[in-house]
Design a protein around this motif. Structure first.
Motif, short mmCIF file in Angstrom:
data_model
loop_
_atom_site.label_atom_id
_atom_site.label_comp_id
_atom_site.label_asym_id
_atom_site.label_seq_id
_atom_site.Cartn_x
_atom_site.Cartn_y
_atom_site.Cartn_z
N MET A 1 0.66 -1.05 -0.08
CA MET A 1 -0.04 0.13 -0.02
C MET A 1 1.04 1.14 -0.02
SD MET A 1 -3.14 -0.83 -0.52
CE MET A 1 -3.52 1.10 -0.40
N LYS A 2 1.88 1.12 0.56
CA LYS A 2 2.87 2.42 0.77
C LYS A 2 3.54 2.73 -0.74
CE LYS A 2 7.06 4.15 2.69
NZ LYS A 2 7.71 4.76 1.39
N VAL A 3 3.76 1.47 -1.62
CA VAL A 3 4.22 1.81 -2.95
C VAL A 3 3.19 2.29 -3.76
CG1 VAL A 3 4.92 0.34 -5.10
CG2 VAL A 3 5.94 -0.15 -2.58
N VAL A 4 1.81 1.84 -3.64
CA VAL A 4 0.81 2.28 -4.37
C VAL A 4 0.35 3.65 -4.22
CG1 VAL A 4 -1.80 1.97 -4.55
CG2 VAL A 4 -0.42 -0.15 -4.57
N GLU A 5 0.37 3.95 -2.74
CA GLU A 5 0.10 5.38 -2.51
C GLU A 5 1.03 6.37 -2.75
OE1 GLU A 5 -2.88 6.35 -1.51
OE2 GLU A 5 -3.81 4.68 -0.88
N ASP A 6 2.34 6.33 -2.71
CA ASP A 6 3.52 7.07 -3.21
C ASP A 6 3.45 7.26 -4.65
OD1 ASP A 6 4.29 7.31 -0.59
OD2 ASP A 6 6.25 5.70 -0.85
N THR A 7 3.10 6.01 -5.40
CA THR A 7 3.16 6.19 -7.12
C THR A 7 1.67 7.25 -7.27
OG1 THR A 7 3.86 4.02 -7.22
CG2 THR A 7 2.58 4.82 -9.11
N LEU A 8 0.66 6.80 -6.69
CA LEU A 8 -0.49 7.68 -7.02
C LEU A 8 -0.23 9.10 -6.69
CD1 LEU A 8 -3.46 5.35 -5.72
CD2 LEU A 8 -2.51 5.69 -8.17
N ILE A 9 0.42 9.38 -5.82
CA ILE A 9 0.75 10.74 -5.21
C ILE A 9 1.70 11.55 -6.42
CG2 ILE A 9 2.05 12.14 -3.85
CD1 ILE A 9 1.02 10.44 -1.41
N ARG A 10 2.68 10.74 -6.79
CA ARG A 10 3.59 11.34 -7.76
C ARG A 10 3.04 11.35 -9.24
NH1 ARG A 10 7.00 6.95 -6.04
NH2 ARG A 10 6.62 5.94 -7.58
N TYR A 11 1.79 10.69 -9.69
CA TYR A 11 1.09 10.92 -10.71
C TYR A 11 -0.24 11.45 -10.38
CZ TYR A 11 4.55 8.04 -13.17
OH TYR A 11 5.70 7.71 -13.72
N SER A 12 -0.39 12.37 -9.26
CA SER A 12 -1.51 13.13 -8.97
C SER A 12 -2.20 14.08 -9.87
CB SER A 12 -1.55 13.71 -7.65
OG SER A 12 -0.37 14.72 -7.49
N ASP A 13 -1.01 14.59 -11.01
CA ASP A 13 -1.55 15.63 -11.60
C ASP A 13 -2.65 14.87 -12.92
OD1 ASP A 13 0.62 13.78 -12.52
OD2 ASP A 13 1.08 15.11 -14.20
N THR A 14 -2.65 13.67 -13.14
CA THR A 14 -3.53 12.71 -13.73
C THR A 14 -4.31 11.87 -12.98
OG1 THR A 14 -2.01 11.23 -14.41
CG2 THR A 14 -2.16 13.01 -16.02
N PRO A 15 -5.26 12.24 -11.89
CA PRO A 15 -6.08 11.37 -11.18
C PRO A 15 -6.66 10.23 -11.60
CG PRO A 15 -6.99 13.64 -11.40
CD PRO A 15 -5.88 13.67 -12.01
N ILE A 16 -7.08 9.28 -10.72
CA ILE A 16 -7.95 8.14 -11.29
C ILE A 16 -9.29 8.77 -11.16
CG2 ILE A 16 -8.34 5.88 -10.71
CD1 ILE A 16 -5.93 5.60 -9.12
N ASN A 17 -10.02 8.27 -12.43
CA ASN A 17 -11.30 8.21 -12.36
C ASN A 17 -12.11 7.13 -11.94
OD1 ASN A 17 -14.07 8.54 -13.27
ND2 ASN A 17 -13.67 9.62 -15.21
N VAL A 18 -12.41 7.53 -10.64
CA VAL A 18 -12.64 6.34 -9.43
C VAL A 18 -13.94 5.77 -10.13
CG1 VAL A 18 -13.01 5.68 -7.28
CG2 VAL A 18 -11.23 7.22 -7.63
N ALA A 19 -14.60 6.60 -10.36
CA ALA A 19 -16.12 6.05 -10.83
C ALA A 19 -15.91 5.36 -12.13
CB ALA A 19 -17.21 7.11 -11.27
N ASP A 20 -15.38 5.52 -13.16
CA ASP A 20 -15.11 4.91 -14.38
C ASP A 20 -14.21 3.51 -13.93
OD1 ASP A 20 -16.44 6.62 -15.86
OD2 ASP A 20 -14.95 7.45 -16.95
N ALA A 21 -13.51 3.70 -12.88
CA ALA A 21 -12.46 2.64 -12.79
C ALA A 21 -13.45 1.72 -11.96
CB ALA A 21 -11.33 2.83 -11.76
N LEU A 22 -14.45 2.06 -11.11
CA LEU A 22 -15.19 1.01 -10.39
C LEU A 22 -16.14 0.37 -11.23
CD1 LEU A 22 -16.26 0.29 -7.50
CD2 LEU A 22 -17.90 2.26 -7.68
N LEU A 23 -16.74 1.12 -12.16
CA LEU A 23 -17.74 0.53 -12.95
C LEU A 23 -17.16 -0.75 -13.98
CD1 LEU A 23 -20.07 3.51 -14.10
CD2 LEU A 23 -20.65 1.75 -12.30
N SER A 24 -16.06 -0.25 -14.50
CA SER A 24 -15.09 -1.02 -15.39
C SER A 24 -14.69 -2.47 -14.55
CB SER A 24 -13.89 -0.45 -15.89
OG SER A 24 -13.07 -1.18 -16.58
N ALA A 25 -14.35 -2.02 -13.32
CA ALA A 25 -13.89 -3.34 -12.46
C ALA A 25 -15.21 -4.12 -12.33
CB ALA A 25 -13.45 -3.01 -11.14
#
Length: 279
Positions: free
Chosen positions: A185-209
């Protein structure tokens, strides 16, 4: 020695020693050998390996040696590409990224980045996760997924089911088993912070999953934990979109089914992963 494959293949083509589709012998497989699986692979596949025969107790020396091998093999791949003997479709056809990630010990980062920059879609293969997870291997592969597929597919790749005998396992679970949930989770969170300028579309990702049978439903739980109100937002917009309403219903149904499965099988690997995530 790194010049040998390209010079020999060029000479073989000039002398007409192989059929055109064999690319100067680069795609010829060796004879079967029960003691070394590398004899059953072609030259391109062998260029994905590291030197596993290195015996040394000096970790610094071993790393320096493996980095030198990575550099030299990378130069061979670059030259073969320039000569037209390494093609983009080879990456997936011969599972080159899978072989790189499947190497024990050292992870050949430079060759991996070279292949993924050329064909990012190779990341979508469900078996690109590695044999023995390390912080470095997991971080680089996950970061590449977020870099090239930032909106939804990159995060969903963490939970993409494998194939064949690995069909029950997905990268997030495999990494947790090898590294521990907190470190993953540390690796995941650190990576997402580094790429925060292109945030995840959680809604689309959720529906897709929720509707993709190749993505484990633990992805839904993961995304809901990151943004608990996403279902409410989707429900509020579902009245104006029958398609979204259908997808939200499918998401809820999938969660209920997964809860029932978990309650009936508390000893399953999936249940253990989910229990760790609640902690």
């Amino acid at each position: 020695m790194c010049w040998i494959p390209r010079r020999l293949s060029r000479l073989a083509i000039k002398l007409g020693l192989f059929e055109e589709e064999e690319r100067g012998g680069l795609l010829c497989q060796g004879h079967e050998n029960h003691y070394d699986y590398r004899y059953r692979t072609n030259v391109l596949e062998n260029l994905m390996h590291s030197d596993l025969n290195l015996w040394s107790n000096d970790d610094a020396y071993k790393r320096e040696h493996h980095e030198a091998v990575d550099d030299k093999y990378l130069q061979v791949l670059i030259q073969l590409r320039k000569m037209g003997l390494l093609k983009k479709e080879d990456i997936q056809q011969y599972h080159l990224t899978i072989k790189l990630c499947g190497e024990y010990g050292y992870f050949s980062e430079k060759r991996f980045r070279f292949l993924i920059e050329w064909d990012p879609n190779a990341l979508i293969n469900p078996d690109v996760k590695g044999s023995l997870p390390t912080d470095e291997r997991f971080q680089i592969v996950f970061e590449s997924g977020i870099r090239y597929f930032p909106k939804k597919k990159g995060i969903n790749l963490l939970f993409h089911k494998g194939t064949g005998h690995n069909h029950w396992q997905y990268p997030f679970e495999s990494a947790c088993m090898g590294l521990g949930y907190e470190q993953v989770m540390k690796v995941v969170e650190d990576t997402l912070i580094r790429y925060s300028d292109t945030p995840i579309n959680v809604a689309d990702a959720l529906l897709s999953a929720a509707v993709d049978e190749n993505v484990h439903l633990d992805c839904v739980y993961f995304l809901l934990r990151r943004q608990p109100d996403v279902l409410l937002k989707l429900l509020s917009s579902s009245s104006s979109s029958p398609r979204i309403s259908t997808l939200v219903d499918a998401t809820a149904a999938g969660i209920n089914d997964n809860n029932n499965d978990s309650s009936n099988n508390d000893n399953s690997g999936d249940s253990k992963i989910r229990k760790r995530k609640r902690g």
